[in-house]
Design an enzyme around this catalytic site. Structure first.
Site, PDB file in Angstrom:
ATOM      1  CD  GLU A  84      -2.505   1.515   2.569  1.00 30.01           C
ATOM      2  OE1 GLU A  84      -3.631   2.030   2.543  1.00 30.01           O
ATOM      3  OE2 GLU A  84      -1.914   1.191   3.624  1.00 30.01           O
ATOM      4  CG  HIS A 143     -10.611   4.323   7.746  1.00 31.27           C
ATOM      5  ND1 HIS A 143     -10.794   4.576   6.404  1.00 31.27           N
ATOM      6  CD2 HIS A 143      -9.573   3.446   7.833  1.00 31.27           C
ATOM      7  CE1 HIS A 143      -9.910   3.880   5.702  1.00 31.27           C
ATOM      8  NE2 HIS A 143      -9.157   3.192   6.542  1.00 31.27           N
ATOM      9  CE  LYS A 161      -8.808  -0.219   5.122  1.00 30.90           C
ATOM     10  NZ  LYS A 161      -7.654   0.682   4.935  1.00 30.90           N
ATOM     11  NE  ARG A 186      -5.113  -4.046  12.849  1.00 26.28           N
ATOM     12  CZ  ARG A 186      -5.302  -3.175  11.866  1.00 26.28           C
ATOM     13  NH1 ARG A 186      -4.969  -3.525  10.630  1.00 26.28           N
ATOM     14  NH2 ARG A 186      -5.812  -1.991  12.095  1.00 26.28           N
ATOM     15  CB  THR A 220      -2.394 -14.413  32.485  1.00 28.50           C
ATOM     16  OG1 THR A 220      -1.358 -13.981  33.371  1.00 28.50           O
ATOM     17  CG2 THR A 220      -2.696 -13.317  31.479  1.00 28.50           C
ATOM     18  CE  LYS A 254      -3.079 -17.021  36.153  1.00 23.41           C
ATOM     19  NZ  LYS A 254      -1.781 -17.453  36.713  1.00 23.41           N
ATOM     20  CG  ASP A 307      -0.978 -20.893  37.065  1.00 22.56           C
ATOM     21  OD1 ASP A 307      -0.293 -20.954  36.035  1.00 22.56           O
ATOM     22  OD2 ASP A 307      -1.805 -19.992  37.281  1.00 22.56           O
TER      23      ASP A 307
END
Length: 592
Positions: free
Chosen positions: A61, A151, A178, A216, A318, A322, A360
């Protein structure tokens, strides 16, 4: 997101089409990787385009709005002539998040010129798409595809609004739709997936920001036309873009298909986690069709309800999720239930129910035991070297619970040290409120009056308010945990002078000392002299300030990386139902 939209994340006509297009080759999807080329000169752009080609991009691009001096006729010819890849020309105005701040006519004329000279794609904003089409007067070259883009830098609209937006973009003459939105919560991404998977025209659907990262990566699963991969980290044309290297090497982007199972690490923060590095490399080594991603989650219940298809097959948990994860699971393993924390969630493929585990305690306790045996030259066949030891756990959250439980099971005497432990009383509560935990100046004095002067019955009832329930929860956490496991509780401040005996074990399970706050430590160096072994669950950095000072004080140290690898063995096996490639785990993590 409604249940119908969740089901859409399993399969669709668009997804089936992707399988057909990808069959017969090494790639499992046709989704292109496009590299944004941003530079202040054409010569620099030519160099960057060659780099994009060498790194594995499919197209570039060319961001004309990043050029300082721009001569449309000569510069566009040079860029097309010297590009080793197909070209997408974008000339983004400031009103749509770009750098161009001039009249519209020369901007649109430059894009028309790029189309005429030989560009493969042109990106035009929806707001001016009709005007651009009028400028073409029907003379659009057959080779060039028109991307009409929208956008949204504020949020991600509803599915209905997104559907209407797609229709408007199609009506504006788009060959490719898009849509780029902004994630306020990771669940927003599901709406873009739903739109993508049902689109009847080629579509680029991306969600900006760290919470939108999965859009993405997983666009390859749901049929997106392209995604953007940058040449280097931080040099992006939109928030949240990964690098080409991460797409190809970390996420194995080319191998993501409609039937790829999705796994990930749920946390906040989460970007520091090395879990995707470990699991994706392991998946690739054994030929398992899965991808493991970072999941920046604010509300774990909402996340699990939104991404409820069996394609989202398993998760690591995490900080700080938890304990909340326990309540989100349909069933919880007895050990995890006893600990009160879940760090591994499996979505069963036959019924979609969530099963929670805790790995854990095995990973951490095994690493600590190995460290003690190495320092004492004790054979592995002898009973646990933790038996009878005084074991100090810093932190009473999910990881703290796991280590306290594991140490107790091995025969250790456990003490819980927490930052917020204190004896409850009116003075504590008033102090808590005075530190800014009250809604207003007036309500602060109302609360003081209530807890100080009203009858005990009313005072006790006042504990049911959300504000004081939060106070009680934080203040009692260490004591409650200590009572459950049959240990003692002290404040972190008291730990500075706590040395009833030598040879104690110290385990930090808080995030103190984690990047970026690497100069912090939960305990002063002076207080570390009474410990024979110090463990830190933080593994970014590998050697924290706590571990460095502990080693300088003569203690054996065990890093969080060793716990991380140990707990990952069981998680991998639960994710894949295959034996964990333990040597590979050690090799991959030896780089960190």
């Amino acid at each position: 997101m409604d249940s119908a939209s969740n089901d859409l994340l399993v399969s669709s006509p668009s997804a089936a089409a992707v399988v057909g297009m990808a069959s017969g080759g090494a790639r499992k999807n046709p989704t292109l990787i496009c590299t944004p080329i941003m530079a202040d000169s054409v010569d620099r752009m030519v160099i960057l385009m060659a780099e994009a080609k060498s790194m594995g991009a499919d197209l570039v691009e060319i961001r004309l709005d990043s050029l300082k001096d721009f001569n449309p006729n000569s510069d566009i010819k040079t860029l097309i002539l010297h590009s080793p890849l197909p070209t997408l020309f974008t000339y983004r105005p400031m009103w749509e998040g770009g750098q161009y701040n001039g009249d519209e006519k020369p901007r649109l004329d430059a894009l028309r010129l790029a189309m005429e000279i030989g560009a493969d794609y042109i990106d035009v904003e929806l707001q001016v798409a009709l005007e651009f089409n009028e400028l073409l007067r029907g003379n659009k070259p057959g080779k060039c595809k028109l991307i009409v883009s929208s956008h949204n830098y504020e949020n991600t609209p509803s599915v209905e609004e997104l559907g209407n937006l797609v229709a408007r973009i199609q009506a504006a003459g788009a060959d490719i739709v898009k849509i780029a939105t902004t994630a306020l919560d990771i669940s927003d991404v599901a709406r873009i997936f739903q739109i993508t998977v049902h689109s009847q025209v080629p579509i680029i659907g991306l969600v900006m920001g760290e919470r939108g990262l999965i859009s993405r990566i997983l666009c390859a699963k749901f049929g997106g036309y392209l995604t953007f991969g940058t040449l280097e980290s931080g040099v992006v044309s939109a928030p949240g873009q990964p690098t080409i290297k991460d797409l190809l090497d970390l996420y194995n982007f080319r191998q993501i298909g409609p039937d790829t199972k999705v796994f990930g690490i749920i946390g906040k923060p989460v970007g520091h986690s090395k879990s995707p590095v470990l699991y994706n490399e392991a998946f690739k080594s054994v030929g398992f069709n899965g991808v493991y991603v970072h999941l920046l989650v604010d509300d774990i219940a909402r996340f699990l309800q939104t991404f409820s298809s069996t394609d989202f097959a398993g998760f690591s948990c995490t900080i700080p999720h938890k304990e909340d994860a326990v309540k989100c699971c349909d069933e919880v393993h007895p050990v995890a239930k006893s600990i009160g924390a879940v760090n591994c969630i499996i979505r069963r493929q036959n019924d979609g129910k969530l099963y929670g585990y805790n790995t854990d305690y095995v990973g951490a306790i095994s690493a600590i035991e190995d460290g003690l045996r190495a320092s004492q030259n004790v054979s592995n066949t002898v009973g646990s070297p933790l038996a009878g030891k005084l074991f100090i756990v810093i932190g009473a959250g999910g990881a703290g619970k796991a280590l306290a439980y594991g140490a107790k099971e091995k025969g250790a005497r456990v003490v819980i040290a927490n930052r917020t432990y204190a004896i409850l009383g009116r003075g504590n509560i008033i102090g808590y409120l005075a530190m800014g935990n009250c809604f207003s100046f007036t309500s602060f004095f109302q609360l003081i009056f209530t807890v100080t002067f009203l009858q005990p019955k009313l005072f006790n009832g006042f504990f049911q308010t959300p504000l004081l329930l939060k106070f009680v929860k934080t203040q009692e956490r260490a004591k409650v945990l200590a009572d459950i496991i049959g240990g003692d509780a002290i404040s972190l401040a008291d730990l500075e002078n706590f040395h009833p005996e030598d040879g104690m074990i110290l385990a930090n399970t808080t995030s103190i000392g984690m990047q970026p706050k690497v100069d912090e430590t939960p305990v002063s160096k002076n207080a570390l002299r009474s410990y024979s072994l110090v463990f830190d669950a933080v593994y970014t950095p590998k050697i924290t300030r706590l571990l460095r000072e502990a080693e300088e004080s003569g203690a054996k140290i065990v890093t969080g990386l060793e716990m991380f690898i140990g707990q990952a063995y069981e998680q991998f096996e639960r994710f894949t139902e295959l034996p964990a490639p333990k040597e590979l785990f050690q090799k991959v993590m030896s780089k960190y």
